[in-house]
Design an enzyme around this catalytic site. Structure first.
Site, mmCIF file in Angstrom:
data_model
loop_
_atom_site.group_PDB
_atom_site.id
_atom_site.type_symbol
_atom_site.label_atom_id
_atom_site.label_comp_id
_atom_site.label_asym_id
_atom_site.label_seq_id
_atom_site.Cartn_x
_atom_site.Cartn_y
_atom_site.Cartn_z
ATOM 1 N N ASN A 11 0.867 -1.176 0.000
ATOM 2 C CA ASN A 11 0.000 0.000 0.000
ATOM 3 C C ASN A 11 0.906 1.229 0.000
ATOM 4 O O ASN A 11 1.462 1.589 1.035
ATOM 5 C CB ASN A 11 -0.879 -0.048 1.262
ATOM 6 N N LYS A 13 0.117 4.230 -0.345
ATOM 7 C CA LYS A 13 -0.536 5.424 0.218
ATOM 8 C C LYS A 13 -0.295 6.626 -0.701
ATOM 9 O O LYS A 13 -0.238 6.459 -1.912
ATOM 10 C CB LYS A 13 -0.060 5.658 1.652
ATOM 11 N N HIS A 102 -9.541 1.444 5.054
ATOM 12 C CA HIS A 102 -8.263 1.611 5.757
ATOM 13 C C HIS A 102 -8.458 2.603 6.908
ATOM 14 O O HIS A 102 -9.244 3.550 6.787
ATOM 15 C CB HIS A 102 -7.200 2.114 4.776
ATOM 16 N N GLU A 104 -6.775 4.993 7.823
ATOM 17 C CA GLU A 104 -6.511 6.381 7.432
ATOM 18 C C GLU A 104 -7.715 6.986 6.706
ATOM 19 O O GLU A 104 -7.883 8.202 6.706
ATOM 20 C CB GLU A 104 -5.228 6.443 6.589
ATOM 21 N N GLU A 172 -5.462 -4.697 10.812
ATOM 22 C CA GLU A 172 -4.453 -3.665 10.955
ATOM 23 C C GLU A 172 -4.720 -2.872 12.231
ATOM 24 O O GLU A 172 -5.511 -1.905 12.207
ATOM 25 C CB GLU A 172 -4.489 -2.707 9.759
ATOM 26 N N GLY A 178 2.526 2.314 10.714
ATOM 27 C CA GLY A 178 3.518 3.364 10.531
ATOM 28 C C GLY A 178 4.266 3.756 11.784
ATOM 29 O O GLY A 178 4.927 4.792 11.819
ATOM 30 N N SER A 210 3.308 -2.124 10.445
ATOM 31 C CA SER A 210 4.752 -2.194 10.677
ATOM 32 C C SER A 210 5.369 -3.544 10.336
ATOM 33 O O SER A 210 6.281 -4.008 11.016
ATOM 34 C CB SER A 210 5.083 -1.788 12.124
HETATM 35 P P1 PGA Z 1 2.845 0.308 7.657
HETATM 36 O O1 PGA Z 1 1.389 0.547 7.022
HETATM 37 O O2 PGA Z 1 3.359 -1.000 7.082
HETATM 38 O O3 PGA Z 1 3.644 1.493 7.217
HETATM 39 O O4 PGA Z 1 2.687 0.216 9.123
HETATM 40 C C1 PGA Z 1 0.499 -0.535 6.833
HETATM 41 C C2 PGA Z 1 -0.795 -0.036 6.259
HETATM 42 O O5 PGA Z 1 -1.249 1.057 6.625
HETATM 43 O O6 PGA Z 1 -1.416 -0.741 5.434
#
Ligand code: PGA
Length: 248
Positions: A11, A13, A102, A104, A172, A178, A210
């Site tokens: 992803n 983003k 997601h 976010e 998640e 992140g 992560s």
């Molecule tokens: P990350 O993000 O691997 O940077 O923690 C995962 C995600 O948001 O899908």
């Protein structure tokens, strides 16, 4: 479980301009094509670039076996929705998957379970496989509400009839995204077992939060972990490839 081929999804983003995005996609396609014998990946690979790069990334990976996905879609097939993108448009751009719900999007855009459910319907209408993200916040985990929150998200967002092959759920935990703090192996096993009880056997359950080359092997070896949704570590060919290679 053995018949659910693992999926490692990147992803991106809101990252990637044409030059670096193309370099990354081209390098991944090169590695897939060049891999022979034991170097060959045992998992499927998926890249979800920003919408501006769907076309160029599609052209860079076409024929390599790497799949293309979107990061969100609007429930409607078309219309006066400035700035949005429909599932049909994603399919038309060569996508086979779309990430939905997601955290976010849930947090930054106020997306509800009901909206996620509509978007899942849109994805299916367009022939896309939805990757539905669920996960608790740190406060919810500390209050011992994690499982209840995730079950409520599943109940509120999944369609009544969830045909397994056409559905992927990504667990998640919001606090793990992140942050460099992935969930513990025990917590992942426990939550994936909870999620599994609400899904058909054929549905994939990915872990995200992560994931990196150092922890991927242990996470991907867990029962009921059918792959990973990778953010930061999917932005470099070496780390994304190392994670995919950990599928064993
Ligand atoms: P990350 O993000 O691997 O940077 O923690 C995962 C995600 O948001 O899908």
């Amino acid at each position: 479980m053995a018949d659910r081929k693992k999926l490692v999804a990147g992803n991106w983003k809101m990252n990637g301009l044409r030059s670096d995005g193309l370099t990354l996609a081209t390098e991944l396609a090169r590695r897939v094509r060049a891999a022979t014998g034991a170097e060959q990946l045992s998992c499927d690979l998926l890249i979800c670039p920003p919408a501006t790069l769907l076309g160029p990334v599609h052209d860079a990976i076409v024929g390599s076996g790497i799949h293309l996905g979107g990061q969100d879609c609007h429930p409607a097939p078309k219309g006066a929705f400035t700035g949005d993108i429909s599932a049909e448009m994603l399919a038309d751009a060569g996508c086979r998957f779309v990430i939905l719900g997601h955290s976010e999007r849930r947090q930054g855009h106020g997306e509800s379970d009901a909206l996620v459910r509509e978007k899942i319907g849109a994805a299916r209408r367009a022939g896309l496989v939805p990757i539905v993200c669920v996960g608790e916040t740190l406060a919810q985990r500390q209050a011992r509400e994690a499982a209840a929150v995730v079950v409520a998200q599943l109940a509120g967002s999944l369609p009544e009839r969830a045909a397994g092959r056409e559905l992927i759920v990504a667990y998640e935990p919001v606090w793990a995204i992140g942050t460099g703090l992935s969930a513990s192996l025990d917590d992942i096993v426990a939550m994936h077992a909870v999620i599994r009880r609400h899904l058909p056997t054929e549905a994939h359950i990915l872990y995200g939060g992560s994931v990196n080359p150092a922890n991927a092997g242990a996470i991907l070896a867990l029962g009921d972990v059918d792959g990973a949704l990778v953010g930061g570590a999917s932005l470099a060919a070496d780390s994304f490839w190392a994670i995919a290679s950990s599928c064993g």
